[in-house]
Enzyme design. Structure first.
Site, PDB file in Angstrom:
ATOM      1  N   GLU A   1      79.781 -20.502  65.014  1.00  0.00           N
ATOM      2  CA  GLU A   1      80.317 -19.491  65.924  1.00  0.00           C
ATOM      3  C   GLU A   1      81.814 -19.278  65.680  1.00  0.00           C
ATOM      4  O   GLU A   1      82.588 -20.223  65.652  1.00  0.00           O
ATOM      5  CB  GLU A   1      80.116 -19.933  67.382  1.00  0.00           C
ATOM      6  CG  GLU A   1      78.654 -20.121  67.776  1.00  0.00           C
ATOM      7  CD  GLU A   1      77.877 -18.813  67.849  1.00  0.00           C
ATOM      8  OE1 GLU A   1      78.517 -17.745  67.857  1.00  0.00           O
ATOM      9  OE2 GLU A   1      76.631 -18.872  67.899  1.00  0.00           O
TER      10      GLU A   1
ATOM     11  N   CYS B   1      76.419 -23.287  75.993  1.00  0.00           N
ATOM     12  CA  CYS B   1      77.052 -23.525  74.692  1.00  0.00           C
ATOM     13  C   CYS B   1      78.403 -22.843  74.601  1.00  0.00           C
ATOM     14  O   CYS B   1      79.394 -23.453  74.174  1.00  0.00           O
ATOM     15  CB  CYS B   1      76.147 -23.037  73.561  1.00  0.00           C
ATOM     16  SG  CYS B   1      74.624 -23.983  73.428  1.00  0.00           S
TER      17      CYS B   1
ATOM     18  N   HIS C   1      75.311 -23.045  66.186  1.00  0.00           N
ATOM     19  CA  HIS C   1      73.973 -22.834  66.738  1.00  0.00           C
ATOM     20  C   HIS C   1      72.928 -23.027  65.646  1.00  0.00           C
ATOM     21  O   HIS C   1      73.145 -22.633  64.497  1.00  0.00           O
ATOM     22  CB  HIS C   1      73.853 -21.420  67.314  1.00  0.00           C
ATOM     23  CG  HIS C   1      74.106 -21.342  68.791  1.00  0.00           C
ATOM     24  ND1 HIS C   1      75.050 -20.512  69.345  1.00  0.00           N
ATOM     25  CD2 HIS C   1      73.518 -21.992  69.841  1.00  0.00           C
ATOM     26  CE1 HIS C   1      75.032 -20.662  70.672  1.00  0.00           C
ATOM     27  NE2 HIS C   1      74.122 -21.543  70.993  1.00  0.00           N
TER      28      HIS C   1
HETATM   29  N1  PCA Z   1      71.627 -24.021  73.690  1.00  0.00           N
HETATM   30  C1  PCA Z   1      72.105 -23.344  74.879  1.00  0.00           C
HETATM   31  C2  PCA Z   1      72.616 -24.446  75.770  1.00  0.00           C
HETATM   32  C3  PCA Z   1      72.070 -25.710  75.215  1.00  0.00           C
HETATM   33  C4  PCA Z   1      71.566 -25.368  73.877  1.00  0.00           C
HETATM   34  O1  PCA Z   1      71.123 -26.165  73.041  1.00  0.00           O
HETATM   35  C5  PCA Z   1      73.090 -22.224  74.578  1.00  0.00           C
HETATM   36  O2  PCA Z   1      73.013 -21.621  73.505  1.00  0.00           O
HETATM   37  O3  PCA Z   1      73.935 -21.915  75.419  1.00  0.00           O
END
Ligand code: PCA
Length: 194
Positions: free
Chosen positions: A79, A142, A164
């Site tokens: 990100e 996240c 991610h």
């Molecule tokens: N993904 C979520 C929160 C926890 C996770 O593994 C997110 O993308 O916000």
């Protein structure tokens, strides 16, 4: 040796596992220049960030990488940016469901990652693993987590980013996925690109 704090999340949203923590667990104890300190963190607004910031205070890492599941994405997505906005379409694991609140009241609208996400993407892609820069970490836990970390450490020598990862095949029959070992390998390559 430098220290890397690397975190994954507990399961959420009705899932039994979270590939982020499963992949972090598969990583070696050290890789390249870094000793890895791993932590599993709760999918709870604010508490996720508190958990990581407390751990960081305790161990003084040189870098922090937080990993989370982004079900539906086709590849690994480091990100580029975190925004000061919470909007939850499902409750977190403590039942919180903020709608249009700031992560940090009065904080900057956004922070950029301070680890070299573009370099990470090149390195992972060169290894043949699907990987691209993402320009939105969403508005759920996240994004909240990485916003808090960059808010706390953005002006310091502690560099951070969020990565991610997609579902693993065990979680889905109709959504894109990558094998857990491939996700772990991608994370290790990304660490090597720091
Ligand atoms: N993904 C979520 C929160 C926890 C996770 O593994 C997110 O993308 O916000």
């Amino acid at each position: 040796m430098k220290k890397l704090l690397i975190t994954g999340f507990e399961p959420f949203g009705g899932e039994k596992i979270n590939p982020s923590w499963e992949a972090v667990k598969l990583l070696p104890e050290a890789t390249g220049d870094f000793e890895l300190i791993k932590a599993e963190i709760p999918v709870v607004f604010e508490k996720a960030a508190e958990t990581v910031l407390e751990k960081a205070k305790e161990i003084s890492p040189d870098a922090i990488i937080c990993v989370g599941q982004a079900g539906g994405r086709t590849g690994i997505t480091p990100e580029m940016v975190a925004i000061n906005l919470r909007f939850a379409s499902i409750p977190d694991n403590a039942g919180n469901q903020p709608k249009d609140e700031p992560c940090v009241p009065g904080g900057k609208n956004a922070y950029f990652a301070t680890l070299p996400v573009r370099k990470m993407v090149s390195a992972v892609s060169e290894a043949g693993i699907p990987c691209s820069v993402s320009y939105s970490a969403g508005t759920y836990v996240c994004n909240d987590l990485i916003y808090h970390i960059l808010h706390s450490y953005g002006e310091t020598d502690i560099k951070a980013c969020f990565i991610h990862v997609p579902f693993i095949p065990e979680q889905t029959t109709d959504k894109p996925s990558l094998p857990l070992e491939t996700i772990a390998k991608a994370l290790e390559i990304a660490i090597g690109a720091i």
